[in-house]
Write a protein that holds these residues in place. Sequence first.
Motif, short mmCIF file in Angstrom:
data_model
loop_
_atom_site.label_atom_id
_atom_site.label_comp_id
_atom_site.label_asym_id
_atom_site.label_seq_id
_atom_site.Cartn_x
_atom_site.Cartn_y
_atom_site.Cartn_z
N VAL A 76 -3.27 1.87 2.61
CA VAL A 76 -2.67 0.55 2.73
C VAL A 76 -2.16 0.10 1.37
N VAL A 77 -0.86 -0.14 1.26
CA VAL A 77 -0.30 -0.76 0.06
C VAL A 77 -0.30 -2.27 0.32
N ALA A 78 -1.23 -2.97 -0.32
CA ALA A 78 -1.45 -4.38 -0.02
C ALA A 78 -0.27 -5.23 -0.48
N PRO A 79 -0.09 -6.40 0.14
CA PRO A 79 0.99 -7.31 -0.27
C PRO A 79 0.88 -7.66 -1.75
N GLN A 80 2.02 -7.80 -2.41
CA GLN A 80 2.03 -8.10 -3.83
C GLN A 80 1.81 -9.58 -4.12
#
Length: 296
Positions: free
Chosen positions: A154-158
């Motif tokens: 999971v690339v988390a929200p920035q």
Amino acid sequence: MSDNRLSVFKTYKLYVGGKFPRSESGRVYEVTDSKGNWLAHAPLSSRKDARDAVVAARKAFGGWAGATAYNRGQILYRVAEMLEGRRDQFVREVGEAEGLSKSKAAAVVDAAVDRWVWYAGWTDKIAQVVGGANPVAGPFFNLSTPEPTGVVTVVAPQESSFLGLVSVIAPVIATGNTAVVVASEKAPLPALSLGEVLATSDLPGGVVNILSGKAAEMGPHLAAHLDVNALDLTGADADLARELEIAAAGNLKRVLRPRAEEDFTAAPGTDRMTAFLETKTVWHPTGSLGASGSAY
């Protein structure tokens, strides 16, 4: 008490396999608030850290996927209880990370805890929504049931350092998957503090692994890793998302693409849970033929 007491600065660490390692490379980077003021040094994760996180997630997958949905729901609810108990800490960290007033940060944290509870309630209900008995011609039961995909990167929200983070992690693990999370690069502290909550909850070590650093550095290795089954690219920009999706094609990973201007304050729906579910269909004779049935 003395007014000369020195402050005790917090040391933020990764959360991998239920433990708190520093980056194996020894690297760190400065994390600042919305005004550029120094907040902390966060670990700058390496390729080796990412591999270690995948190993931990794979090791935890069998037990987590095999747990009853009701049990997963109870564990997720326990996490929400502990988040509520550390509300003031998260209000401060979210306010600093996102440049919010105390009241606005409190609203964000409350929404994140409520979101976690919402997903906890879905663990033993999603099967009724996406599974069921299928009508077939013949003396058979034909049953479709959802099963977790596996290890999800999971690339988390920035920008949404906590509400967005919860919104992408909770649905992945609620359905029995395990996660390797790349936290927001510019605002990783709420994510690293979430690791502290998970470590002291009933969540087995390795179900969620949290890395801080550069998604552009770790992402390609995670996307090509043959023991990663799926990607959630919510926090990746267009160029990185394209690169990771190409890398993921090597072993046919499921990919959830980033959505333009996603509003995490909106009602979540079930799509993030169904994105990382497989459907198993079982045929079984209705008579007493002695056959055990077969799955496809």
